[in-house]
Design an enzyme around this catalytic site. Structure first.
Site: not given
Ligand code: NAD
Length: 364
Positions: A80, A180, A182
């Site tokens: 990382k 969440g 996202g």
């Molecule tokens: P993202 O930032 O696109 O989405 C996160 C969402 O959570 C956002 O819409 C945000 O508004 C919402 N959020 C933040 N705080 C909140 C709360 N207190 N209550 C409710 N909603 C809240 O992130 P992502 O890419 O969708 O990833 C989501 C999670 O999965 C993260 O923890 C990330 O580390 C993990 N992850 C993602 C990937 C990937 O491929 N994107 C891979 C492994 C792990």
């Protein structure tokens, strides 16, 4: 205590500090373990308060990548990198090309990718200086956004957990609370709805919720109410540490399975509580490996179908974890760690020839 005595250094093979006075770049690359292959892991930009904090973070995250890739069955090690500072100060071409040169100096032992606060554009700048970048956009010859794969893997993982908890992996009529909406949450809700689950969603962004309410079987609650809804499955897809001292008693579900990293605020303590209560926890780094599995495809010549078929293995990997956890009466995280360590020991031994990390990468 000196740097080399820090407990967090825990078996890391190499830690590299890079500094470029002109651009203000302060970067740290941590290579935890390359027994299984080159150390793959994203590059995070964060405004750390101290250098110690940055070192701790990069060491913790790189170790996590070793376990994640090993458990997913990939021929990858764990690494990382972090860049200290604010995106507005450091998120420019010169700084990221300087970072690219640092990555390149490791000759393929470390392969970087996007992470928190880094963008496809930044990775393209890195790519100007090194080939050791994964997850570039399809136009740049990469595999693009990993989120659909992470979401599919999470969906498959939820089914696997359902199979263990209910004796069937059908989600028809089950209530799943998704925190969440996202990149990952959006796709996950669609999969769950198609599978006949009742989905309760929340997000701190109103517009995301509105979008989701157009989908069949979806209802919404306020962010803090998600822990109290009647549900079968809790799928955290926003932040880490959401299962903590304050929320753990509020969650009346049989399964916790979502994409967020570091879901349990204290793995040991909360892992044991969940085990005792019979709540099945799908370890985060097992269930959210879809993204890294997809990126791994780039090492062999990318093929989307093969990625999806590999991501489907998350189902079996979780079955193994659940079975071991039940047989040995240990938290699922401990079972996952044990399985990952065994693979590193057994297969890593056979892969000594790849220790430089370069051979595997240079196959493409
Ligand atoms: P993202 O930032 O696109 O989405 C996160 C969402 O959570 C956002 O819409 C945000 O508004 C919402 N959020 C933040 N705080 C909140 C709360 N207190 N209550 C409710 N909603 C809240 O992130 P992502 O890419 O969708 O990833 C989501 C999670 O999965 C993260 O923890 C990330 O580390 C993990 N992850 C993602 C990937 C990937 O491929 N994107 C891979 C492994 C792990």
């Amino acid at each position: 205590m000196g740097f080399f005595d820090a407990p967090a250094l825990n078996h890391h093979e190499q830690v590299v500090f890079g500094h470029d006075v002109e651009t203000g770049l302060k970067a740290i690359i941590a290579i935890h373990d390359t027994s299984m292959g080159p150390a793959l892991g994203g590059c995070r930009v964060w405004n750390y308060k101290t250098e110690d904090e940055a070192v701790r973070d990069v060491l913790r995250l790189s170790e996590g990548m070793t376990y994640k890739s090993a458990l997913a069955g990939l021929n990858l090690g764990g690494g990382k990198s972090v860049i200290m500072g604010r995106v507005r100060d450091i998120g420019n071409e010169a700084a990221f090309r300087a970072f690219g040169r640092l990555v390149d100096s490791l000759g393929g032992r470390y392969v970087t990718a996007e992470d928190v606060n880094t963008t496809p554009q930044m990775m393209e700048w890195v790519h100007e200086e090194t080939d050791y970048v994964a997850g570039l956009s399809p136009e740049m010859g990469g595999s693009g956004d990993p989120s659909p794969f992470t979401a599919w893997g999470t969906f498959v993982g939820i089914k696997s957990a359902a199979n263990k908890a209910y004796g069937s992996d059908s989600l028809e009529g089950k209530t799943v609370a998704v925190q969440g909406l996202g990149h990952v949450g959006l796709y996950l809700v669609e999969h769950l709805s198609k599978a006949g689950a009742k989905v309760i969603v929340t997000d701190i962004k109103e517009e995301r919720i509105k979008e989701m309410l157009k989908i069949k079987n979806v209802s919404a609650v306020a962010p803090d109410d998600i822990y109290d809804v009647e549900m079968d499955i809790f799928a955290p897809c926003a932040l880490g540490s959401v299962v903590n001292d304050e929320t753990i008693d509020r969650l009346k579900c049989q399964i916790i399975a979502g994409a967020a990293n570091n879901v349990l605020s204290d793995y040991d303590k909360h892992g044991k509580i969940l085990l005792k209560r019979g709540v099945l926890y799908a370890p985060d780094y097992a269930i959210n490996a879809g993204g890294v599995i997809n990126v791994y495809g780039e090492f062999e010549g990318y093929n989307e179908k093969r990625s999806y078929s590999r991501v489907n293995h998350i189902y079996e990997i979780l079955q193994q974890i659940f079975t071991r956890s039940a047989d040995e009466n240990i938290p699922t995280m401990d079972a996952a760690d044990a399985i990952a360590e065994e693979r590193i020991r057994k297969i890593g031994r056979l892969k000594q020839m790849h220790r430089s990390g370069k051979r595997l990468f240079s196959k493409i």
